[in-house]
Design a protein around this motif. Sequence first.
Motif, PDB file in Angstrom:
ATOM      1  N   ARG A  63       0.856  -1.189   0.000  1.00  0.00           N
ATOM      2  CA  ARG A  63       0.000   0.000   0.000  1.00  0.00           C
ATOM      3  C   ARG A  63       0.891   1.238   0.000  1.00  0.00           C
ATOM      4  O   ARG A  63       2.048   1.187   0.390  1.00  0.00           O
ATOM      5  CB  ARG A  63      -0.873   0.022   1.245  1.00  0.00           C
ATOM      6  CG  ARG A  63      -1.721  -1.222   1.417  1.00  0.00           C
ATOM      7  CD  ARG A  63      -3.163  -0.845   1.539  1.00  0.00           C
ATOM      8  NE  ARG A  63      -3.941  -2.033   1.854  1.00  0.00           N
ATOM      9  CZ  ARG A  63      -4.818  -2.554   1.024  1.00  0.00           C
ATOM     10  NH1 ARG A  63      -5.031  -1.994  -0.136  1.00  0.00           N
ATOM     11  NH2 ARG A  63      -5.483  -3.620   1.365  1.00  0.00           N
ATOM     12  N   ILE A  64       0.311   2.354  -0.407  1.00  0.00           N
ATOM     13  CA  ILE A  64       1.039   3.618  -0.410  1.00  0.00           C
ATOM     14  C   ILE A  64       1.103   4.181   1.007  1.00  0.00           C
ATOM     15  O   ILE A  64       0.097   4.229   1.704  1.00  0.00           O
ATOM     16  CB  ILE A  64       0.347   4.633  -1.351  1.00  0.00           C
ATOM     17  CG1 ILE A  64       0.443   4.151  -2.800  1.00  0.00           C
ATOM     18  CG2 ILE A  64       0.959   6.019  -1.199  1.00  0.00           C
ATOM     19  CD1 ILE A  64      -0.316   5.015  -3.793  1.00  0.00           C
ATOM     20  N   ASP A  65       2.306   4.579   1.421  1.00  0.00           N
ATOM     21  CA  ASP A  65       2.497   5.305   2.674  1.00  0.00           C
ATOM     22  C   ASP A  65       2.313   6.781   2.318  1.00  0.00           C
ATOM     23  O   ASP A  65       3.124   7.355   1.582  1.00  0.00           O
ATOM     24  CB  ASP A  65       3.908   5.035   3.218  1.00  0.00           C
ATOM     25  CG  ASP A  65       4.182   5.767   4.514  1.00  0.00           C
ATOM     26  OD1 ASP A  65       4.037   7.010   4.551  1.00  0.00           O
ATOM     27  OD2 ASP A  65       4.569   5.107   5.492  1.00  0.00           O
ATOM     28  N   LYS A  66       1.259   7.389   2.785  1.00  0.00           N
ATOM     29  CA  LYS A  66       0.892   8.747   2.355  1.00  0.00           C
ATOM     30  C   LYS A  66       1.985   9.776   2.621  1.00  0.00           C
ATOM     31  O   LYS A  66       2.270  10.616   1.771  1.00  0.00           O
ATOM     32  CB  LYS A  66      -0.429   9.173   2.984  1.00  0.00           C
ATOM     33  CG  LYS A  66      -1.600   8.416   2.410  1.00  0.00           C
ATOM     34  CD  LYS A  66      -2.914   8.887   2.980  1.00  0.00           C
ATOM     35  CE  LYS A  66      -4.024   8.030   2.362  1.00  0.00           C
ATOM     36  NZ  LYS A  66      -5.339   8.457   2.751  1.00  0.00           N
ATOM     37  N   HIS A  67       2.596   9.717   3.797  1.00  0.00           N
ATOM     38  CA  HIS A  67       3.658  10.683   4.098  1.00  0.00           C
ATOM     39  C   HIS A  67       4.846  10.495   3.155  1.00  0.00           C
ATOM     40  O   HIS A  67       5.348  11.457   2.553  1.00  0.00           O
ATOM     41  CB  HIS A  67       4.117  10.564   5.553  1.00  0.00           C
ATOM     42  CG  HIS A  67       5.344  11.378   5.843  1.00  0.00           C
ATOM     43  ND1 HIS A  67       5.311  12.759   5.896  1.00  0.00           N
ATOM     44  CD2 HIS A  67       6.638  11.014   6.034  1.00  0.00           C
ATOM     45  CE1 HIS A  67       6.532  13.201   6.121  1.00  0.00           C
ATOM     46  NE2 HIS A  67       7.353  12.158   6.222  1.00  0.00           N
TER      47      HIS A  67
ATOM     48  N   ALA B 232      16.338  18.832  -3.987  1.00  0.00           N
ATOM     49  CA  ALA B 232      14.956  18.388  -4.211  1.00  0.00           C
ATOM     50  C   ALA B 232      14.475  17.578  -3.016  1.00  0.00           C
ATOM     51  O   ALA B 232      13.340  17.737  -2.556  1.00  0.00           O
ATOM     52  CB  ALA B 232      14.855  17.576  -5.503  1.00  0.00           C
ATOM     53  N   ALA B 233      15.357  16.719  -2.494  1.00  0.00           N
ATOM     54  CA  ALA B 233      14.995  15.923  -1.313  1.00  0.00           C
ATOM     55  C   ALA B 233      14.810  16.818  -0.093  1.00  0.00           C
ATOM     56  O   ALA B 233      13.844  16.657   0.665  1.00  0.00           O
ATOM     57  CB  ALA B 233      16.057  14.862  -1.050  1.00  0.00           C
ATOM     58  N   LYS B 234      15.722  17.777   0.108  1.00  0.00           N
ATOM     59  CA  LYS B 234      15.592  18.709   1.236  1.00  0.00           C
ATOM     60  C   LYS B 234      14.285  19.483   1.133  1.00  0.00           C
ATOM     61  O   LYS B 234      13.585  19.668   2.126  1.00  0.00           O
ATOM     62  CB  LYS B 234      16.763  19.691   1.253  1.00  0.00           C
ATOM     63  CG  LYS B 234      18.050  19.121   1.763  1.00  0.00           C
ATOM     64  CD  LYS B 234      19.156  20.173   1.713  1.00  0.00           C
ATOM     65  CE  LYS B 234      20.510  19.551   1.939  1.00  0.00           C
ATOM     66  NZ  LYS B 234      21.594  20.528   1.742  1.00  0.00           N
ATOM     67  N   ASN B 235      13.970  19.947  -0.080  1.00  0.00           N
ATOM     68  CA  ASN B 235      12.738  20.697  -0.310  1.00  0.00           C
ATOM     69  C   ASN B 235      11.508  19.851   0.021  1.00  0.00           C
ATOM     70  O   ASN B 235      10.492  20.365   0.469  1.00  0.00           O
ATOM     71  CB  ASN B 235      12.687  21.168  -1.766  1.00  0.00           C
ATOM     72  CG  ASN B 235      11.538  22.090  -2.036  1.00  0.00           C
ATOM     73  OD1 ASN B 235      11.474  23.189  -1.495  1.00  0.00           O
ATOM     74  ND2 ASN B 235      10.616  21.653  -2.881  1.00  0.00           N
ATOM     75  N   ALA B 236      11.633  18.539  -0.202  1.00  0.00           N
ATOM     76  CA  ALA B 236      10.525  17.626   0.084  1.00  0.00           C
ATOM     77  C   ALA B 236      10.526  17.155   1.540  1.00  0.00           C
ATOM     78  O   ALA B 236       9.658  16.382   1.938  1.00  0.00           O
ATOM     79  CB  ALA B 236      10.590  16.415  -0.854  1.00  0.00           C
ATOM     80  N   GLY B 237      11.510  17.611   2.318  1.00  0.00           N
ATOM     81  CA  GLY B 237      11.523  17.296   3.745  1.00  0.00           C
ATOM     82  C   GLY B 237      12.391  16.130   4.154  1.00  0.00           C
ATOM     83  O   GLY B 237      12.270  15.629   5.270  1.00  0.00           O
ATOM     84  N   GLN B 238      13.284  15.674   3.277  1.00  0.00           N
ATOM     85  CA  GLN B 238      14.156  14.549   3.606  1.00  0.00           C
ATOM     86  C   GLN B 238      15.604  14.894   3.300  1.00  0.00           C
ATOM     87  O   GLN B 238      15.886  15.643   2.366  1.00  0.00           O
ATOM     88  CB  GLN B 238      13.769  13.298   2.795  1.00  0.00           C
ATOM     89  CG  GLN B 238      12.498  12.647   3.241  1.00  0.00           C
ATOM     90  CD  GLN B 238      12.603  12.058   4.628  1.00  0.00           C
ATOM     91  OE1 GLN B 238      13.638  11.543   5.028  1.00  0.00           O
ATOM     92  NE2 GLN B 238      11.527  12.145   5.378  1.00  0.00           N
TER      93      GLN B 238
END
Length: 130
Positions: free
Chosen positions: A12-16, A37-43
């Motif tokens: 299943r998709i993990d929404k976060h 791009a990852a930092k911008n997405a929060g990771q």
Amino acid sequence: MYGYKVENGEIRIDKHEASVIVGIFNAYISGMSMTNAAKNAGQLFCHSTVKRILQNACYVGDSSHPAIINKNTFSRANAELIKRSSEHKRFSRLKPPPIHTEFAFFEATEIHDTPKEQAEYIYSLIEVIR
């Protein structure tokens, strides 16, 4: 795999995590570097992790994984990867060409007692021509 979880034996998709995946794709397409791009997405993912995400076709859906992004987004991101890679190669052409060296190899006629002595002897049979 990042973006998915297994519930009752089904993927299943993990929404976060899926929102991070979508954010990475969109930010990269908009011109950000992979890590930004990852930092911008929060990771805080390293370059190679982001590249694996961008190239993973499972995110558009397959027989076992539900789609997180659409095929158009996936295609655009991978076209951008190719474009940036070719731009990098274009700049690397400014370096001087490698020096090609030719060698001559002479036939081995001796056998030595130890592997080290034999290796030294074999290497001594190599002559640099240019």
